[in-house]
Design a protein around this motif. Structure first.
Motif: not given
Length: 281
Positions: A122-131, A175-178
């Motif tokens: 995960l990119s940092l932006q995706q991690i932020e979305a996950v959390l 939306k975050a691509g995850v």
């Protein structure tokens, strides 16, 4: 001038699925995750050698687990570059128990079961979305290594979420691509490619607190199936160096037995490895 470290870094970056330095740098989260500019990263691939702190930030994005072939290879290349081949061979090599570029026996399960799947970080932006919130974290944990298509209604029951909360979480992950949208109301993971264990090295203090809180909450909501624990006294260095690989092996074997498709008998499990220094005694 190219060095063993720069050559190894480029090779592992390509193995991780990033064909260009630009894609790797921004896929990791850029300056927010690595603490360096893109120009500085380019210099690493061109021959510069990083300080130890930067090396630690790079490792989670190149090796699937600690003590993996990738991690060991990059660390070995870094040491050879820093001290030189002659000093490495005479001083460091005799102390290293894992062959350069090899895999520690503790991570042998890295090639088993779900671990055979090529995984993306995960990119940092995706991690932020996950959390972003607990519900989103739960949905990611459930679907990050799943090959099926799930609707909010189907997912809400097993995850003990309301359909509305499940839908909001799935939409955020898409939306975050995850996750990818499937049909009118379905969602699925990108392969199962995501490495579901979020790497602590890539998180700042705020995200770490969220990860710890959400992980504990989800784990505590389950039914305890087994517990083994003990206190022991040992030489501090020997306990860490000797026991940690065994702990890593147990965790890797648990993940290696994972499956990516639901059946009538699959469930989400949680396993934890914990070693605490309690007292100087």
């Amino acid at each position: 001038m190219k060095t063993q470290f720069s050559d190894t870094l480029k090779k592992l970056r390509e193995e991780a699925g990033y064909q260009t330095a630009y894609k790797f740098y921004h896929g990791c989260g850029g300056q927010a995750a690595l603490g360096i500019t893109y120009r500085r990263y380019l210099l690493l691939e061109q021959g510069d050698c990083p300080e130890g702190g930067l090396l630690l930030k790079l490792l989670p994005f190149l090796g699937p687990v600690p003590l993996s072939r990738q991690s060991n290879g990059l660390i070995t290349a870094w040491m050879r570059t820093v001290v030189g081949e002659e000093t490495y061979a005479a001083v460091i090599a005799p102390l290293v128990s894992v062959a350069a570029g090899g895999t520690h026996p503790a991570t042998a399960a890295d090639g088993q079961g779900i671990m055979k799947q090529e995984r993306r970080r995960l990119s940092l932006q995706q991690i932020e979305a996950v959390l972003a919130d607990y519900d989103t974290f739960v949905c990611f944990t459930a679907l990050g290594a799943d090959t099926g298509v799930w609707t909010p209604d189907e997912l809400s029951g097993p995850l003990q979420l309301s359909p509305a909360c499940a839908k909001k979480a799935l939409q955020r992950l898409a939306k975050a691509g995850v996750l990818a949208k499937e049909g009118s109301d379905g969602y699925k993971s990108g392969s199962p490619q995501w490495q579901t264990g979020l790497r602590r090295e890539a998180l700042d203090e705020k995200l770490l607190r969220k990860l710890e809180a959400y992980t504990s909450k989800l784990a505590d909501s389950g039914r305890l199936r087994h517990r083994t624990r003990n206190f022991f006294r040992a030489e501090a260095g020997e306990a860490m160096n000797g026991y940690m690989p065994l702990l890593l092996q147990s965790l890797a074997m648990a993940q290696g037995s994972g499956v990516t498709a639901r059946t009538g008998n699959t469930a989400l499990f949680y396993v934890e490895g914990r070693l605490a220094k309690v007292r100087d005694l």
